[in-house]
Write a protein that holds these residues in place. Structure first.
Motif, mmCIF file in Angstrom:
data_model
loop_
_atom_site.group_PDB
_atom_site.id
_atom_site.type_symbol
_atom_site.label_atom_id
_atom_site.label_comp_id
_atom_site.label_asym_id
_atom_site.label_seq_id
_atom_site.Cartn_x
_atom_site.Cartn_y
_atom_site.Cartn_z
ATOM 1 N N VAL B 22 0.839 -1.205 0.000
ATOM 2 C CA VAL B 22 0.000 0.000 0.000
ATOM 3 C C VAL B 22 0.870 1.250 0.000
ATOM 4 C CG1 VAL B 22 -1.692 1.309 1.319
ATOM 5 C CG2 VAL B 22 -1.956 -1.151 1.083
ATOM 6 N N LEU B 26 0.881 3.883 -3.063
ATOM 7 C CA LEU B 26 0.330 5.191 -2.703
ATOM 8 C C LEU B 26 0.832 6.286 -3.647
ATOM 9 C CD1 LEU B 26 -1.396 6.578 -0.532
ATOM 10 C CD2 LEU B 26 0.687 6.982 0.755
ATOM 11 N N LEU B 29 -0.438 5.801 -7.478
ATOM 12 C CA LEU B 29 -1.871 5.756 -7.774
ATOM 13 C C LEU B 29 -2.237 6.678 -8.920
ATOM 14 C CD1 LEU B 29 -3.641 5.740 -4.316
ATOM 15 C CD2 LEU B 29 -3.785 4.013 -6.091
ATOM 16 N N PHE B 270 5.940 12.751 0.003
ATOM 17 C CA PHE B 270 5.457 11.385 0.153
ATOM 18 C C PHE B 270 6.365 10.418 0.900
ATOM 19 C CE2 PHE B 270 2.356 13.067 -2.682
ATOM 20 C CZ PHE B 270 1.205 12.549 -2.128
ATOM 21 N N VAL B 273 5.122 10.647 4.287
ATOM 22 C CA VAL B 273 3.813 10.016 4.434
ATOM 23 C C VAL B 273 3.970 8.499 4.552
ATOM 24 C CG1 VAL B 273 1.538 9.666 3.397
ATOM 25 C CG2 VAL B 273 2.696 11.856 3.136
#
Lengths: 301, 305
Positions: B22, B26, B29, B270, B273
């Motif tokens: 995931v 991410l 996407l 990111f 994140v």
């Protein structure tokens, strides 16, 4: 034009009977009545906001900025809940905001419901490897801090209405899948399922016609709780600026706007929050009451 | 016990792989990660340079293997905003978040458990009804709303407490109380229903019959068993609490991991994140393992051998 006398005299089918019992149980309870009333008001706001809102939710009256509710000292008649930092009517924005909140939440619940029910049916009915994979998927998804993940994904793909519905919807399927899987396990070896299998009914049909109706009440109860959760999630996203974008009125966005002007006016943030809380409360209570009403174990007396 | 821990750790491997997948996808996407991480007006040469530095020109599976190997060691690359490894940014802020989480848990347990015990002991009294009311409120009020209202009342209006930031223990009260509100109600409710079951048991009658003081019966004999389901609830709520941390830290400008995550998301940073998502997931898995092991401590009938 009139119905034939035989149709009138016919006994109601068991399904109709059950439906009547459930609605009777639901409509006679005070808590359920109250929650249904709140939900009805929410839907009226969402469906015909133009008939109910006293002002245009986008109209700015710059001479009347950050006014308190009409009954307060500096309040202006006609602006019942006061105005925001651009002089827009708060009540009208709450009424229009219901549309986005309910639209996004309902469709998100539909997405998570359909995905979750399908996964739950497959896992519960087939068992074995399929079940193991689905359980693992549920584990993985439940291991995530959901809010953070939804925020991150929305930030990547952009906060359009469709994206919000899909992402919020996909965040909710594991819970539906768990509920359905549990119920399927309890009915899949019952006689009526075996009988259907014995006379050669195909698997998809067994799932949809024989098993699904038996797990449906669990799904309906859960959907009500999930709606409450989605309303909260939508509000959180729009509070963080990742929901439907301004100037569209969203309840979370209004609270966030109000927070910036907190020392000048308390009413901008306060009222949309009450709207959110009431709606969530209503769906949670409805879920509780539905569970009782749908439970065949509880007798009417 | 040792074998059980190993088994549990083995079971977390697929979960870990899922988490890494995931995190990995991410940033992919929306297609090209360079669109996300570079300014929109970046030149094609800059993009190509960025791709080759970050290995984005390699095949996807190779990128994932590299990402996975480094990620397991906590290496998610450098933050795009600060010239610092993403994970070290998370580490720096983990202290503030732990402080908030500890205060929240302490508050929730110190209020929730006694309230639940009292409600079970005095069933259908005002205390009991209040707890049910607060539970419903706790579920219905969004955390950010509760936070803003409490800032409005206690910081702006009464001027009793600071409205945000980290400093003395006074700064901790409002964010911890906001986060704990939900949890208090939930813990009280679970404690209540478990205590109701436990208080009906024979061994409670025995304890009373042998002349133990009522206080001892309630808080020692009954609570020890009544507490086990509360533990389960806490384990399950950790995920929710982490979501709450993200929002609450933002509302109260608390310099923790949650606020870092939101700021990183706004700044499209990111690697940070990914590091936060990974850290939170690891903590969640770990806390649930600890909760499982604590069962055995509380209930000698449960053994993992």
């Amino acid at each position: 034009m009139s119905l034939s006398p035989t149709a009138d005299a016919a006994e109601p089918s068991p399904a109709q009977n059950r439906w009547r019992t459930v609605t009777r149980r639901l409509f006679t309870k005070k808590a359920a009545q109250l929650s249904l009333a709140i939900i009805l008001v929410g839907f009226l706001f969402a469906l015909v906001p133009s008939l109910l809102a006293p002002h245009d939710p986008y109209a700015q009256e710059l001479t009347l900025r950050l006014r308190p509710p009409a009954f307060m000292e500096r309040g202006v008649p006609g602006y019942w809940l006061g105005t925001d930092q651009l002089g827009r009517d708060i009540l009208s924005r709450i009424i229009y905001g219901a549309r986005i909140t309910l639209f996004v939440s309902i469709f998100a619940v539909l997405v998570s419901g359909v995905a979750g029910v399908a996964m739950g049916l497959i896992g519960g009915y087939y068992g074995g490897k399929a079940d193991a994979v689905i359980l693992r998927l549920i584990d993985i998804q439940l291991a995530f801090p959901l809010v953070l993940l939804v925020i991150a994904v929305v930030a990547v793909v952009g906060p359009s209405l469709t994206n919000l519905i899909i992402i919020m919807g996909l965040s909710g399927w594991p819970r539906f899948a768990r509920v359905v899987r549990g119920s399927v396990l309890s009915v899949r070896n019952k006689e009526f399922v075996e009988a259907a299998r014995a006379i050669g009914v195909k698997t998809p049909r067994i799932m949809l016609q024989h098993i699904l109706p038996n797990v449906l009440s669990a799904v309906i109860v859960y959907a009500s709780f999930d709606l409450a959760r989605m309303i909260l999630l939508e509000a959180t996203l729009s509070f963080l600026g990742l929901g439907v974008q301004p100037p569209s009125p969203t309840w979370g966005g209004m609270i966030s706007d109000g927070a910036k002007y907190m020392s000048l006016s308390w009413s901008v943030s306060l009222s949309p929050g009450i709207a959110i809380a009431l709606l969530i409360l209503a769906f949670n209570i409805l879920g509780d009451e539905l569970r009782d009403a749908l439970d065949p174990q509880i007798s009417d007396n | 016990m040792g074998r059980y821990i190993v088994q549990r750790l083995v079971l977390t491997i697929p979960v870990l792989i899922g988490i890494m997948l995931v995190c990995f996808f991410l940033t992919r996407l929306s297609g090209d990660p360079t669109d996300l991480m570079l300014p929109t007006n970046a030149t094609e040469e800059a993009r190509a340079a960025f791709r080759s530095v970050h290995g984005l020109d390699r095949p996807l599976w190779e990128q994932f293997v590299t990402f996975f190997g480094k990620g397991l060691l906590g290496d998610f690359g450098a933050s795009l905003r600060f010239n610092q490894p993403a994970m070290s940014l998370v580490w720096e802020r983990l202290g503030a978040t732990s402080e908030l989480a500890a205060a929240t848990m302490a508050m929730a347990l110190l209020i929730g458990v006694p309230a639940g015990v009292a409600a079970a002991y005095r069933r259908n009294t005002p205390a009991d009804i209040t707890i049910r009311g607060v539970t419903l409120m706790g579920q219905a009020l969004p955390g950010f709303y509760l936070g803003i209202i409490s800032i409005m009342v206690f910081a702006v209006w009464l001027r009793w407490l600071p409205s945000g930031g980290r400093g003395s223990w006074l700064n901790l009260i409002l964010p911890a109380a906001t986060l704990a509100f939900n949890l208090v109600a939930l813990i009280a409710r679970v404690t209540r229903s478990c205590m109701l079951d436990v208080l009906r048991q024979d061994y409670i009658r025995t304890a009373r019959a042998k002349g133990a003081r009522e206080r001892t019966v309630l808080w020692i004999h009954a609570l020890r068993n009544g507490f086990i389901p509360v533990l389960t609830v806490i384990g399950l709520q950790i995920g929710l609490l982490m979501g709450g941390v993200v929002v609450t830290e933002t509302v109260f400008s608390w310099p923790g991991v949650g606020r870092l995550a939101i700021q990183a998301i706004y700044a499209r940073d990111f690697p940070v994140v990914q590091a936060v998502v990974f850290t939170f997931a690891i903590i969640f898995v770990f806390v649930n393992l600890v909760v499982d092991l604590l069962y055995a401590v509380l209930d000698p009938r449960i053994s993992y051998n």
